[in-house]
Design a protein around this motif. Structure first.
Motif, PDB file in Angstrom:
ATOM      1  N   UNK A 187      22.767   8.471  34.536  1.00 41.48           N
ATOM      2  CA  UNK A 187      22.993   7.733  33.309  1.00 41.48           C
ATOM      3  C   UNK A 187      24.285   6.762  33.346  1.00 41.48           C
ATOM      4  N   UNK A 188      24.891   6.794  34.328  1.00 40.90           N
ATOM      5  CA  UNK A 188      26.257   6.115  34.402  1.00 40.90           C
ATOM      6  C   UNK A 188      26.374   4.660  34.037  1.00 40.90           C
ATOM      7  N   UNK A 189      25.197   4.243  33.875  1.00 43.91           N
ATOM      8  CA  UNK A 189      25.311   2.585  33.398  1.00 43.91           C
ATOM      9  C   UNK A 189      24.991   2.661  31.973  1.00 43.91           C
ATOM     10  N   UNK A 190      24.652   3.641  31.398  1.00 48.85           N
ATOM     11  CA  UNK A 190      24.306   3.917  29.919  1.00 48.85           C
ATOM     12  C   UNK A 190      25.662   4.396  29.153  1.00 48.85           C
ATOM     13  N   UNK A 191      25.519   4.551  27.729  1.00 46.81           N
ATOM     14  CA  UNK A 191      26.650   4.647  27.116  1.00 46.81           C
ATOM     15  C   UNK A 191      27.283   6.281  27.554  1.00 46.81           C
ATOM     16  N   UNK A 192      28.770   6.284  27.556  1.00 41.47           N
ATOM     17  CA  UNK A 192      29.377   7.588  27.415  1.00 41.47           C
ATOM     18  C   UNK A 192      30.134   7.496  25.960  1.00 41.47           C
ATOM     19  N   UNK A 193      29.561   8.474  25.194  1.00 46.07           N
ATOM     20  CA  UNK A 193      29.794   8.371  23.647  1.00 46.07           C
ATOM     21  C   UNK A 193      31.210   9.783  23.552  1.00 46.07           C
ATOM     22  N   UNK A 194      32.078   9.452  23.238  1.00 40.97           N
ATOM     23  CA  UNK A 194      32.930  10.891  23.087  1.00 40.97           C
ATOM     24  C   UNK A 194      33.393  11.036  21.560  1.00 40.97           C
ATOM     25  N   UNK A 223      22.594   0.028   6.602  1.00 45.22           N
ATOM     26  CA  UNK A 223      22.254   1.499   7.256  1.00 45.22           C
ATOM     27  C   UNK A 223      22.977   1.284   8.639  1.00 45.22           C
ATOM     28  N   UNK A 224      23.448   2.237   9.281  1.00 45.60           N
ATOM     29  CA  UNK A 224      24.174   2.591  10.467  1.00 45.60           C
ATOM     30  C   UNK A 224      23.828   3.485  11.341  1.00 45.60           C
ATOM     31  N   UNK A 225      23.625   3.427  12.580  1.00 45.74           N
ATOM     32  CA  UNK A 225      23.298   4.077  13.471  1.00 45.74           C
ATOM     33  C   UNK A 225      24.531   5.197  13.900  1.00 45.74           C
ATOM     34  N   UNK A 226      24.242   6.468  14.081  1.00 46.40           N
ATOM     35  CA  UNK A 226      25.384   7.347  14.390  1.00 46.40           C
ATOM     36  C   UNK A 226      25.422   7.509  15.789  1.00 46.40           C
ATOM     37  N   UNK A 227      26.425   8.495  16.156  1.00 46.48           N
ATOM     38  CA  UNK A 227      26.824   8.753  17.605  1.00 46.48           C
ATOM     39  C   UNK A 227      25.811   9.117  18.364  1.00 46.48           C
ATOM     40  N   UNK A 228      24.690   9.933  18.126  1.00 47.71           N
ATOM     41  CA  UNK A 228      23.899  10.293  18.861  1.00 47.71           C
ATOM     42  C   UNK A 228      22.749   9.049  19.181  1.00 47.71           C
ATOM     43  N   UNK A 229      22.684   8.366  18.147  1.00 47.40           N
ATOM     44  CA  UNK A 229      21.836   6.969  18.403  1.00 47.40           C
ATOM     45  C   UNK A 229      22.187   6.187  19.477  1.00 47.40           C
ATOM     46  N   UNK A 230      23.681   5.894  19.416  1.00 45.43           N
ATOM     47  CA  UNK A 230      24.306   5.158  20.256  1.00 45.43           C
ATOM     48  C   UNK A 230      24.491   5.701  21.628  1.00 45.43           C
ATOM     49  N   UNK A 231      24.545   6.958  21.831  1.00 40.60           N
ATOM     50  CA  UNK A 231      24.653   7.762  23.179  1.00 40.60           C
ATOM     51  C   UNK A 231      23.167   7.739  23.583  1.00 40.60           C
ATOM     52  N   UNK A 235      25.566   9.951  27.674  1.00 36.61           N
ATOM     53  CA  UNK A 235      25.855  11.135  27.749  1.00 36.61           C
ATOM     54  C   UNK A 235      26.926  11.256  26.112  1.00 36.61           C
ATOM     55  N   UNK A 236      26.573  12.171  25.582  1.00 40.29           N
ATOM     56  CA  UNK A 236      27.550  12.517  24.414  1.00 40.29           C
ATOM     57  C   UNK A 236      28.500  13.673  24.774  1.00 40.29           C
ATOM     58  N   UNK A 237      29.675  13.322  24.708  1.00 35.60           N
ATOM     59  CA  UNK A 237      30.722  14.369  24.885  1.00 35.60           C
ATOM     60  C   UNK A 237      31.399  14.766  23.500  1.00 35.60           C
ATOM     61  N   UNK A 272      15.609  11.695  20.567  1.00 38.25           N
ATOM     62  CA  UNK A 272      17.010  11.449  21.223  1.00 38.25           C
ATOM     63  C   UNK A 272      16.892  11.985  22.924  1.00 38.25           C
ATOM     64  N   UNK A 273      17.271  10.952  23.584  1.00 37.63           N
ATOM     65  CA  UNK A 273      17.552  11.595  25.244  1.00 37.63           C
ATOM     66  C   UNK A 273      18.850  11.345  25.368  1.00 37.63           C
ATOM     67  N   UNK A 274      19.644  12.495  25.029  1.00 41.57           N
ATOM     68  CA  UNK A 274      21.091  12.428  25.208  1.00 41.57           C
ATOM     69  C   UNK A 274      21.425  13.972  26.039  1.00 41.57           C
ATOM     70  N   UNK A 275      22.232  13.501  27.067  1.00 42.87           N
ATOM     71  CA  UNK A 275      22.852  14.434  28.005  1.00 42.87           C
ATOM     72  C   UNK A 275      24.314  14.993  26.953  1.00 42.87           C
TER      73      UNK A 275
END
Ligand SMILES: Nc1ncnc2c1ncn2[C@@H]1O[C@H](COP(=O)(O)OP(=O)(O)OP(=O)(O)O)[C@@H](O)[C@H]1O
Ligand SMILES: [Mg+2]
Length: 444
Positions: A187-194, A223-231, A235-237, A272-275
């Motif tokens: 997932x390294x080229x996908x978002x890392x959302x802290x 309307x606004x997406x949340x962190x989990x949508x962005x991630x 990966x969500x940290x 969602x597919x979030x690590x």
């Protein structure tokens, strides 16, 4: 072909599960009792057992397996409404639980995950041996056995999507390790959302994490997406996970378990597919005991625990860290200075060590940091044994930074702006001066 043992007293269940698993390419053994299962457990890669069984039940089976030092992973199945039992089973070492009734797809996912974790454990040991002399993982330094173990765990676990829980005091490197896990994953080229769970006020947390629809609350004009949508796909940290309020814990559990959530003010379920990588600097087990942290969430997060010991418990890392930081800040450290650094107990851990090395290099009398130049504790010189260094060596009303800047300005003035000459006047290397000027926003 991995072998799976199914222990289930209800014949219908046993048959359906067995058929599904063998159809998925596993070798299946099935028994109706735990007593029989116990004899076969050593020959398989995974045990899938019902909790409620005639005679020995699933919990007793788990205890027996541990007592016999058998490390075959166990997944427990339990009827609806017996979550407490499932939690009990996780405490006794089960790797996962399946609430009945479950779909066969869900079964596949849980089985695959459990086998993955098992493989990781096996490979960890081999890797540790192969790693041997490696004291650095990317820019993370560590030669203590504890850090070596952490590097191999990170190497093994990063490519999977297993949830990781990082525990350790402030400044031990949790952020760094979370990022390394992401960097070493597909997932390294996908978002890392802290997500800093402490920084978000409770009433904003739900909308921050899960997003909202226009009109969901007063002031929600768009309307606004949340962190989990962005991630998503990344990966969500979740930093400081211990601070998540109960109402949000339930929703996190759902993300972890069902990979689902809704935006605030919407009833459209999003997948969602979030690590997930989570971190905490408090002992979550205490929070479990006083009921502020949900047990089921804890066990979901704690799939791969990584405990990072405080720096004072791995002093053998100090010389390597110091050399690393000395290079970073373009300075050098004498043996006497190193002894000082080794003697200190580092309540602020690696972050504090890094700051002290930086400051000591910048303010050292000569090109090398000598014992007397070591500035522990907010910029003051280390107290020489038996006496106290002048506490008030700074001009009245000036912070250390301001004082330092004034000296640097003065040196530049005397050198007519020539940086090499100013550096010589200050007893700094040119690099150290250049670094300092950048920090002060004066470079260029
Ligand atoms: N093993 C290490 N090697 C090199 N640098 C490290 C190491 N551990 C920590 N650091 C440095 O120490 C600082 C603090 O690390 P980090 O932010 O990862 O800590 P943390 O555990 O997340 O702390 P907090 O709980 O306060 O958020 C960072 O600047 C990082 O560069
Ligand atoms: Mg951190």
């Amino acid at each position: 072909m991995p072998a799976i043992l199914v222990i289930e007293d209800e014949e219908k269940y046993r048959r359906v599960i067995g058929l599904h698993l063998s159809g998925s390419g596993y070798q299946v053994k099935a028994t109706a009792t735990a007593e029989e299962g116990l004899k076969l457990a050593g020959e398989v890669d995974l045990v899938l057992t019902d909790l409620k069984l005639p005679g020995m039940d699933g919990l007793a089976l788990l205890e027996k397996l541990r007592a016999e030092d058998m490390h075959t992973p166990v997944i427990v199945m339990s009827a609806f409404g017996t979550v407490e039992n499932a939690v009990e089973a996780m405490k006794k070492g089960a790797v996962d639980f399946l609430p009945k009734p479950f779909s066969l797809d869900h079964l596949t996912v849980v089985v695959e995950k459990a086998l993955e974790v098992r493989q990781l454990r096996d490979e960890n040991r081999q890797l540790r041996e192969a790693l041997g002399q490696r004291y650095q993982f990317e820019n993370i330094i560590g030669r203590s056995p504890a850090m070596q173990e952490i590097f191999s765990t990170v190497t093994r676990v990063a490519p999977t999507r297993a949830t990781v829980l990082l525990c350790g005091e402030s400044g031990v490197g949790k952020d760094m390790i979370a990022r390394a896990i992401h960097q070493h994953s597909p997932r390294k080229d996908r978002p890392f959302v802290k997500i800093n769970c402490t920084a978000i006020p409770e009433n904003l947390m739900e909308s921050e994490l899960f997003g909202y629809e226009k009109g969901a609350f007063t002031g929600a004009n768009t309307s606004k997406p949340g962190k989990f949508e962005t991630a998503n796909l990344g990966t969500a940290f979740l930093d400081e996970i211990g601070d998540v309020p109960g109402s949000i814990q339930v929703k996190l559990l759902r993300v972890l378990q069902e990979h689902e959530f809704e935006r605030l003010g919407s009833n459209r379920t999003q997948h969602t597919d979030v690590r997930i990588v989570a971190a905490t600097n408090v002992d979550l087990r205490a929070a479990l005991e006083n009921g502020t942290f949900r047990e089921d969430l804890y066990y979901r997060l704690n799939v791969v625990p990584i405990n990072i010991p405080p720096l004072r418990e791995r002093k053998e890392d100090i010389p390597y860290l110091v050399e690393h930081f000395a290079e970073k800040f373009a300075g050098s450290i004498s043996e006497g200075a190193m002894e000082r650094l080794l003697a200190y107990h580092w309540p602020g851990n690696v972050r504090e060590l890094e700051n002290v090395v930086e400051r000591s290099i910048l303010l050292a009398q000569g090109p090398t940091v000598e014992a007397g130049d070591v500035r522990i504790d907010g910029g003051q010189r280390a107290k020489p044994a038996g006496g106290s260094a002048g506490d008030h060596f700074l001009p009245e009303g000036m912070t250390l930074e301001e004082y330092e800047q004034s000296i640097i300005r003065e040196a530049l003035k005397r050198a007519n702006g020539n940086k090499s000459q100013a550096a010589r006047l200050l007893g700094l290397t040119r690099n150290a001066l250049r670094y300092r000027l950048t920090q002060m926003g004066m470079e260029g």
